[in-house]
Motif scaffolding. Structure first.
Motif, PDB file in Angstrom:
ATOM      1  N   ALA A  49     -21.718   3.026  83.320  1.00 37.99           N
ATOM      2  CA  ALA A  49     -22.971   2.279  83.480  1.00 37.99           C
ATOM      3  C   ALA A  49     -23.903   2.972  84.464  1.00 37.99           C
ATOM      4  O   ALA A  49     -25.127   2.904  84.313  1.00 37.99           O
ATOM      5  N   CYS A  50     -23.348   3.608  85.477  1.00 40.22           N
ATOM      6  CA  CYS A  50     -24.176   4.390  86.400  1.00 40.22           C
ATOM      7  C   CYS A  50     -23.306   5.408  87.126  1.00 40.22           C
ATOM      8  O   CYS A  50     -22.083   5.244  87.217  1.00 40.22           O
ATOM      9  N   ILE A  51     -23.951   6.456  87.599  1.00 37.47           N
ATOM     10  CA  ILE A  51     -23.282   7.487  88.385  1.00 37.47           C
ATOM     11  C   ILE A  51     -24.028   7.603  89.706  1.00 37.47           C
ATOM     12  O   ILE A  51     -25.167   8.077  89.759  1.00 37.47           O
ATOM     13  N   GLY A  52     -23.389   7.144  90.768  1.00 34.07           N
ATOM     14  CA  GLY A  52     -23.976   7.276  92.094  1.00 34.07           C
ATOM     15  C   GLY A  52     -23.567   8.595  92.712  1.00 34.07           C
ATOM     16  O   GLY A  52     -22.420   9.020  92.579  1.00 34.07           O
ATOM     17  N   ALA A  53     -24.507   9.254  93.390  1.00 36.49           N
ATOM     18  CA  ALA A  53     -24.188  10.542  93.996  1.00 36.49           C
ATOM     19  C   ALA A  53     -25.048  10.794  95.224  1.00 36.49           C
ATOM     20  O   ALA A  53     -26.237  10.469  95.249  1.00 36.49           O
ATOM     21  N   LEU A  54     -24.420  11.347  96.238  1.00 34.38           N
ATOM     22  CA  LEU A  54     -25.105  11.839  97.439  1.00 34.38           C
ATOM     23  C   LEU A  54     -24.862  13.335  97.505  1.00 34.38           C
ATOM     24  O   LEU A  54     -23.725  13.788  97.375  1.00 34.38           O
ATOM     25  N   ILE A  55     -25.929  14.095  97.698  1.00 27.83           N
ATOM     26  CA  ILE A  55     -25.817  15.550  97.831  1.00 27.83           C
ATOM     27  C   ILE A  55     -26.153  15.924  99.264  1.00 27.83           C
ATOM     28  O   ILE A  55     -27.198  15.538  99.791  1.00 27.83           O
ATOM     29  N   ALA A  56     -25.247  16.644  99.903  1.00 26.39           N
ATOM     30  CA  ALA A  56     -25.477  17.133 101.262  1.00 26.39           C
ATOM     31  C   ALA A  56     -25.304  18.645 101.281  1.00 26.39           C
ATOM     32  O   ALA A  56     -24.485  19.204 100.550  1.00 26.39           O
ATOM     33  N   GLU A  57     -26.096  19.275 102.134  1.00 25.36           N
ATOM     34  CA  GLU A  57     -26.092  20.734 102.252  1.00 25.36           C
ATOM     35  C   GLU A  57     -25.588  21.138 103.630  1.00 25.36           C
ATOM     36  O   GLU A  57     -25.945  20.526 104.645  1.00 25.36           O
ATOM     37  N   SER A  58     -24.765  22.160 103.653  1.00 24.19           N
ATOM     38  CA  SER A  58     -24.206  22.644 104.915  1.00 24.19           C
ATOM     39  C   SER A  58     -25.272  23.350 105.749  1.00 24.19           C
ATOM     40  O   SER A  58     -26.148  24.038 105.221  1.00 24.19           O
ATOM     41  N   SER A  59     -25.193  23.149 107.055  1.00 20.11           N
ATOM     42  CA  SER A  59     -26.086  23.854 107.981  1.00 20.11           C
ATOM     43  C   SER A  59     -25.278  24.267 109.201  1.00 20.11           C
ATOM     44  O   SER A  59     -24.105  23.921 109.347  1.00 20.11           O
ATOM     45  N   ASN A  61     -25.523  23.099 112.012  1.00 15.08           N
ATOM     46  CA  ASN A  61     -25.293  21.924 112.861  1.00 15.08           C
ATOM     47  C   ASN A  61     -24.716  20.744 112.084  1.00 15.08           C
ATOM     48  O   ASN A  61     -24.963  19.591 112.424  1.00 15.08           O
ATOM     49  N   GLY A  62     -23.959  21.023 111.044  1.00 14.19           N
ATOM     50  CA  GLY A  62     -23.356  19.933 110.270  1.00 14.19           C
ATOM     51  C   GLY A  62     -23.915  19.867 108.861  1.00 14.19           C
ATOM     52  O   GLY A  62     -24.292  20.890 108.276  1.00 14.19           O
ATOM     53  N   TRP A  63     -23.991  18.641 108.333  1.00 19.08           N
ATOM     54  CA  TRP A  63     -24.413  18.430 106.957  1.00 19.08           C
ATOM     55  C   TRP A  63     -25.739  17.695 106.914  1.00 19.08           C
ATOM     56  O   TRP A  63     -25.956  16.737 107.659  1.00 19.08           O
ATOM     57  N   ILE A  64     -26.622  18.153 106.022  1.00 14.98           N
ATOM     58  CA  ILE A  64     -27.944  17.550 105.853  1.00 14.98           C
ATOM     59  C   ILE A  64     -27.988  16.850 104.499  1.00 14.98           C
ATOM     60  O   ILE A  64     -27.737  17.478 103.461  1.00 14.98           O
ATOM     61  N   VAL A  65     -28.287  15.566 104.494  1.00 18.88           N
ATOM     62  CA  VAL A  65     -28.384  14.813 103.241  1.00 18.88           C
ATOM     63  C   VAL A  65     -29.669  15.199 102.514  1.00 18.88           C
ATOM     64  O   VAL A  65     -30.763  15.110 103.086  1.00 18.88           O
ATOM     65  N   ARG A  66     -29.532  15.617 101.274  1.00 21.43           N
ATOM     66  CA  ARG A  66     -30.684  16.049 100.489  1.00 21.43           C
ATOM     67  C   ARG A  66     -31.118  15.021  99.456  1.00 21.43           C
ATOM     68  O   ARG A  66     -32.301  14.929  99.127  1.00 21.43           O
ATOM     69  N   SER A  67     -30.163  14.253  98.927  1.00 25.71           N
ATOM     70  CA  SER A  67     -30.551  13.257  97.918  1.00 25.71           C
ATOM     71  C   SER A  67     -29.483  12.181  97.820  1.00 25.71           C
ATOM     72  O   SER A  67     -28.316  12.400  98.169  1.00 25.71           O
ATOM     73  N   LEU A  68     -29.910  11.021  97.357  1.00 28.78           N
ATOM     74  CA  LEU A  68     -29.015   9.892  97.126  1.00 28.78           C
ATOM     75  C   LEU A  68     -29.602   9.074  95.994  1.00 28.78           C
ATOM     76  O   LEU A  68     -30.792   8.736  96.015  1.00 28.78           O
ATOM     77  N   GLY A  69     -28.794   8.767  94.997  1.00 27.00           N
ATOM     78  CA  GLY A  69     -29.295   7.966  93.879  1.00 27.00           C
ATOM     79  C   GLY A  69     -28.160   7.505  93.000  1.00 27.00           C
ATOM     80  O   GLY A  69     -27.025   7.943  93.140  1.00 27.00           O
ATOM     81  N   ALA A  70     -28.493   6.600  92.087  1.00 24.87           N
ATOM     82  CA  ALA A  70     -27.506   6.084  91.133  1.00 24.87           C
ATOM     83  C   ALA A  70     -28.208   5.787  89.808  1.00 24.87           C
ATOM     84  O   ALA A  70     -28.467   4.627  89.481  1.00 24.87           O
ATOM     85  N   PRO A  71     -28.551   6.818  89.054  1.00 20.88           N
ATOM     86  CA  PRO A  71     -29.164   6.586  87.743  1.00 20.88           C
ATOM     87  C   PRO A  71     -28.242   5.774  86.848  1.00 20.88           C
ATOM     88  O   PRO A  71     -27.018   5.881  86.955  1.00 20.88           O
TER      89      PRO A  71
END
Length: 257
Positions: A49-59, A61-71
């Motif tokens: 019914a939906c796929i939720g996903a958070l994408i984070a990129e390494s830096s 100084n840790g991880w930077i959140v780039r996107s969050l959604g659940a189409p």
């Protein structure tokens, strides 16, 4: 590892497939629902019914959140959801993080790609289906050392770690009802909270095993809260996640002494 994708599925029974298995009218959804009853369907019968996903990129100084959604299937077909997700995996070749993903989400993705006759090589961009690989980290399995007695639910673990947990009044057992009554966006919002909780558990796990320093962990948490805070006016359901994770009172007291 440049990217991590934390993901979660919400599913409903594939009533047409249930009807095909049992030789009943494929248009008689009520009969199919009677057959399903309260049983947990076999994995190929879980329609996404939906796929939720958070994408984070390494830096540095840790991880930077780039996107969050659940189409979700309110806007797109199940096939489109799977294809878009697989294409993103093919592009980023990330580490996949889930909670019970090895036992549920990943097999469901594979089965449903086949049901929809999709070419989805992104699902094999890395060794996501190999148990003895770090390409896909199932926190439910890893934290329990792959033992049944060591496992707990995401909501339980989140609250133990002083994270918000699942929103009140919603859980996976209500997804089919919500979708049937046109409340698919509420399902997507609920899915996103599971994804955020899973990400924060993963950050805590990365800190524990030394993959993140304390400073990098705090910066990763700050990136997440900043990302959510910037969207707070449009996303009130994420408001509980707009503050950094805390320590239990007794642990905080010990740390200050």
């Amino acid at each position: 590892m440049a990217h991590v994708v934390v993901f979660d599925l919400e599913t409903i029974p594939d009533l047409e497939a249930v009807s095909r298995i049992h030789g009943v009218d494929p248009h008689d959804d009520e009969r199919a629902r009677e057959i399903v009853g309260t049983k947990f369907c076999k994995l190929p019968l879980h329609r996404i019914a939906c796929i939720g996903a958070l994408i984070a990129e390494s830096s540095d100084n840790g991880w930077i959140v780039r996107s969050l959604g659940a189409p979700h299937i309110g806007d797109r077909s199940e096939a489109d959801l799977i294809a878009s997700f697989a294409d993103r995996l093919n592009e980023l070749r990330p580490c996949l993080v889930s909670f019970n993903g090895s036992g549920f989400d990943l097999p469901v993705l594979r089965y449903r790609a086949m049901v929809n006759q999709l070419s989805a090589p992104g699902l094999y961009a890395r060794g996501y289906f190999k148990r003895y690989s770090d390409d896909a980290v199932d926190l439910c399995d890893v934290l329990a050392s792959f033992t049944t007695q060591g496992k707990c639910k995401l909501d339980e673990l989140s609250r133990i770690l002083c994270l918000p947990g699942k929103p009140d009044g919603v859980d996976g057992s209500k997804v089919a009802e919500y979708v049937a009554t046109g409340r698919i966006q509420e399902v997507a919002d609920y899915c996103e909270t599971d994804v955020v909780n899973t990400y924060r558990v993963w950050l805590r796990y990365a800190l524990m095993r030394g993959a993140l320093t304390q400073g990098a962990f705090e910066q990763s948490e700050r990136s997440l809260t900043d990302f959510i805070d910037a969207r707070s006016s449009d996303r009130p359901d994420l408001a509980p996640f707009a503050t950094p994770s805390a320590l239990p009172d007794d642990a905080a007291g010990s740390a200050s002494n």
